[in-house]
Write a protein that holds these residues in place. Structure first.
Motif, PDB file in Angstrom:
ATOM      1  N   ALA A 238      17.521  14.046  14.391  1.00 42.32           N
ATOM      2  CA  ALA A 238      17.829  12.749  15.011  1.00 42.32           C
ATOM      3  C   ALA A 238      18.049  12.918  16.517  1.00 42.32           C
ATOM      4  O   ALA A 238      17.550  12.125  17.320  1.00 42.32           O
ATOM      5  N   VAL A 239      18.779  13.968  16.899  1.00 42.75           N
ATOM      6  CA  VAL A 239      19.002  14.241  18.324  1.00 42.75           C
ATOM      7  C   VAL A 239      17.666  14.495  19.012  1.00 42.75           C
ATOM      8  O   VAL A 239      17.371  13.942  20.078  1.00 42.75           O
TER       9      VAL A 239
ATOM     10  N   ILE B  64      15.467  11.487  19.709  1.00 39.17           N
ATOM     11  CA  ILE B  64      15.958  10.643  20.793  1.00 39.17           C
ATOM     12  C   ILE B  64      15.672  11.306  22.149  1.00 39.17           C
ATOM     13  O   ILE B  64      15.069  10.707  23.037  1.00 39.17           O
TER      14      ILE B  64
ATOM     15  N   LEU C 206       9.575   4.442  21.388  1.00 40.04           N
ATOM     16  CA  LEU C 206      10.898   4.871  20.922  1.00 40.04           C
ATOM     17  C   LEU C 206      11.738   5.387  22.094  1.00 40.04           C
ATOM     18  O   LEU C 206      12.924   5.050  22.224  1.00 40.04           O
TER      19      LEU C 206
ATOM     20  N   TYR D 279      12.901   2.590  24.149  1.00 41.53           N
ATOM     21  CA  TYR D 279      13.987   1.898  23.439  1.00 41.53           C
ATOM     22  C   TYR D 279      15.335   2.593  23.647  1.00 41.53           C
ATOM     23  O   TYR D 279      16.321   1.963  24.017  1.00 41.53           O
TER      24      TYR D 279
ATOM     25  N   SER E 223      16.690   2.060  27.002  1.00 43.41           N
ATOM     26  CA  SER E 223      16.720   0.692  27.533  1.00 43.41           C
ATOM     27  C   SER E 223      18.153   0.181  27.610  1.00 43.41           C
ATOM     28  O   SER E 223      19.055   0.636  26.899  1.00 43.41           O
TER      29      SER E 223
ATOM     30  N   TYR F  45      22.445   5.640  21.895  1.00 43.13           N
ATOM     31  CA  TYR F  45      21.443   6.605  21.447  1.00 43.13           C
ATOM     32  C   TYR F  45      21.370   7.826  22.351  1.00 43.13           C
ATOM     33  O   TYR F  45      21.698   8.936  21.941  1.00 43.13           O
TER      34      TYR F  45
ATOM     35  N   ARG G 117      24.812   9.613  23.293  1.00 42.15           N
ATOM     36  CA  ARG G 117      25.379  10.193  22.070  1.00 42.15           C
ATOM     37  C   ARG G 117      24.563  11.408  21.628  1.00 42.15           C
ATOM     38  O   ARG G 117      25.122  12.439  21.242  1.00 42.15           O
TER      39      ARG G 117
ATOM     40  N   GLN H  45      22.844  13.403  23.486  1.00 47.41           N
ATOM     41  CA  GLN H  45      23.119  14.529  24.395  1.00 47.41           C
ATOM     42  C   GLN H  45      24.453  15.200  24.059  1.00 47.41           C
ATOM     43  O   GLN H  45      24.611  16.406  24.237  1.00 47.41           O
ATOM     44  N   LYS H  46      25.399  14.405  23.576  1.00 43.79           N
ATOM     45  CA  LYS H  46      26.693  14.984  23.178  1.00 43.79           C
ATOM     46  C   LYS H  46      26.558  15.795  21.890  1.00 43.79           C
ATOM     47  O   LYS H  46      27.121  16.889  21.767  1.00 43.79           O
ATOM     48  N   VAL H  47      25.804  15.266  20.936  1.00 46.87           N
ATOM     49  CA  VAL H  47      25.598  16.031  19.697  1.00 46.87           C
ATOM     50  C   VAL H  47      24.780  17.294  20.014  1.00 46.87           C
ATOM     51  O   VAL H  47      24.976  18.342  19.395  1.00 46.87           O
TER      52      VAL H  47
END
Lengths: 487, 99
Positions: A307-308, A311, A361, A364, A367, A374, A377, A379-381
């Motif tokens: 997921a990271v 993104i 994506l 998005y 944006s 997204y 978050r 980048q933190k994970v």
């Protein structure tokens, strides 16, 4: 045995002693490429005459007694994402139709300085986005072990060309597994260096904080040789690191006694192929019998990596691919009424579906209103994922995992389902997020059909010597590298 | 997991316009469905406690890189211009921007 079937270290010795000529090798490489390409399609194009001329030049210089580089006369296949002066560089995309590279990427200049001869343009998923090479605008590459199956991706052409003995080594790029995954699925060695180890100058950017260039080879020794040739600080890439470049082959002692190898429980998951799991576990047992100490470790944020990745990689891609607008290179939509119309129609016609999906994506997640939820978050994970690895490396020298959750799948099997396709990268993406190094080395085959399985060895930042040492010791204790596909 | 309800709806026409990619209605619909599925998947990051965690933009120890500001002679721009779809007088040509 034809010369194209030998490793670089075997060839270099014979070339140095003048038992064989670089021109003989070039002829065998061209003959093999001509013979298998109609079935394999690893190359988008190649120029046999140019290779032969460059090889003759190497032979003449050797005959004159000139000092020769460590890769003198070795043809190295090049992924279509790297600029080689005077050659096309289309990144597997229609949008770069007609583009001719005005300069050499740093890795190409370094290969040339080592005496190697860049050869051909290897097929890839468009702009390195994909896990199967099916996203190339110029047709899929086939897996040499089973022509109905994908070779992996995005560097599918680079993996298939080495597996089919077209060239002794190739270069690819790895943003989320694009070297290690196809290496695993084609039964060859593929190495993703630490972020900053190899200059990215002249690599067409996909996700700049994740991309690294690395080698594919028939064995670990050859991968070490090519890595040594392409590594190092480059003034043209400010993210390249001034870490000294060792002779990586010196690390290949075969001795792993007392080394601590971490086995992360998160990489043995329900749903993974049973034969793949068994092969990886057997490889770990083998390393243990060679004297390595196996320690159980945990990388608790593993499951969030994909997921990271989707993104961060798409966000960076949406910015990087903004440059393909029909102004400076490639194709341009005809009869545009204004620049906005020209951008939209050029890009709409030029990009394939996967690239379009990822740009949208990425747009998005960056944006207004979604950035914090997204991108920030993620980048933190990413920090947590990197921290997991750094903590694990307090307990072990290297980490061993399967490279992929399953062997090569059939062409078309996942083409219409992007999310399922993305899941084939679950064991490789976190390595790019953490910026560490990893290598895939063959560790067996599935039974029916016979398809290669890869073992992934991961190391600390700039721990390439350690992972090469482990991979080499394992390789030398097994016979997997000797198996060749019957193409 | 049924996060489809939680994930915000993806507005493909708006995003395609932001990204400067012209799509037809059929593509918008197909990409919209696929992207909705992917966005639902990445919703899982909301489970992670990121309080007090610094973001990572870049996994290298390097921060700033400086070099001497020395004059250099630029290379020949001809091979770069040659790649342009349209060029004249050493410049890239684009459709008219201002009336």
């Amino acid at each position: 045995m034809n010369l194209n079937e030998l490793t670089i270290h075997e060839l270099s010795g014979r070339l140095a002693k003048k038992e064989i000529a670089a021109a003989d090798l070039a002829r065998d490489v061209v003959a093999r490429t001509e013979a298998v390409e109609p079935r394999l399609h690893a190359f988008l194009e190649w120029n046999g005459g140019e290779l032969l001329a460059a090889a003759r030049d190497v032979d003449e210089r050797r005959a004159r007694g000139e000092a020769m580089g460590p890769l003198a006369g070795i043809p190295v296949g090049i992924k279509d994402v790297l600029n080689v002066k005077g050659h096309t560089c289309r990144c597997g995309s229609k949008i770069l139709q007609g583009y001719v590279a005005p300069y050499d990427a740093t890795v190409i200049a370094k290969l040339r300085a080592a005496g190697a001869i860049p050869f051909g343009r290897l097929n890839m998923d468009e702009f390195a986005m994909g896990s199967s090479t099916e996203n190339s605008a110029f047709g899929v590459t086939r897996n040499p072990w089973d022509l109905e199956r994908i070779p992996g991706g995005s560097s599918g052409g680079s993996a298939a060309a080495v597996a089919a003995s077209e060239t002794p080594a190739t270069l690819g790029s790895d943003t989320g597994g694009s070297i290690r995954q196809p290496a695993s699925l084609c039964g060859v060695v593929g190495l993703k260096p630490t972020y900053g180890r190899v200059s990215r100058f002249g690599l067409v950017a996909f996700a700049s904080s994740l991309d690294q260039i690395g080698p594919f080879a028939k064995d670990v020794t050859d991968a070490a040789l090519v890595l040594g040739a392409i590594s190092g600080k480059d003034p043209n890439d400010s993210t390249s690191v001034p870490e000294p470049v060792p002779d990586y082959t010196k690390a290949l002692t075969g001795d792993v006694k007392g080394m601590k190898l971490g086995l992360p429980k998160e990489y043995f998951i329900p749903g993974m192929d049973k034969e793949v799991e068994a092969a990886a576990r057997a490889a770990v047992d083998r390393l243990s019998s060679l004297g390595a100490e196996i320690v159980d470790i945990s990388l608790p944020h593993t499951d969030y990596g994909l997921a990271v990745y989707y993104i961060i990689a798409t966000a960076e891609a949406s910015a990087n691919l903004a440059r393909f607008d029909g102004v400076r290179y490639g194709s341009r939509a005809k009869d545009a009424k204004d620049p906005i119309d020209m951008y939209g129609r050029t890009r709409g016609a030029g990009f394939g579906p996967e690239v379009t999906r990822r740009i949208i994506l990425g747009t998005y997640v960056l944006s207004s209103g979604y950035y914090d939820a997204y991108y920030l978050r993620a980048q933190k994970v990413r920090t947590l994922i990197r921290r997991d690895f750094m903590e694990a490396f307090q307990k072990c020298d290297a980490i061993v995992t399967p490279t992929t959750p399953s062997a090569a799948f059939k062409i078309g099997e996942k083409a219409e389902d992007p999310l399922t396709m993305y899941l084939s990268d679950i064991f490789t993406v976190n390595v790019n997020l953490a910026g560490i190094c990893g290598v895939s080395v063959p560790c067996g085959f599935t039974k029916q059909p016979k398809l290669p399985i890869g073992l992934q060895v991961l190391g600390k930042p700039f721990g390439e010597e350690t992972i090469l040492k482990v991979a080499h010791a394992y390789e030398q204790a097994t016979d997997w590298r000797k198996a060749r596909p019957a193409i | 997991m049924s996060p489809d309800q939680q994930a915000p709806k993806i507005d493909v026409p708006y995003l395609a316009q932001l990204a400067r990619i012209s799509l037809d209605a059929e593509q918008m619909e197909k990409f919209g469905a696929q992207l909705q599925q992917i966005v639902s998947y990445v919703e899982k990051l909301k489970e992670v406690n990121v309080e007090g965690i610094e973001p990572t933009a870049h996994a290298t120890p390097i921060t700033n890189v400086f070099r001497q500001d020395e004059p250099r002679t630029p290379g020949d721009n001809a091979p770069f211009l040659k790649n342009a779809p349209q060029q004249a007088n050493n410049l890239f040509v684009v459709p008219k921007i201002v009336e």
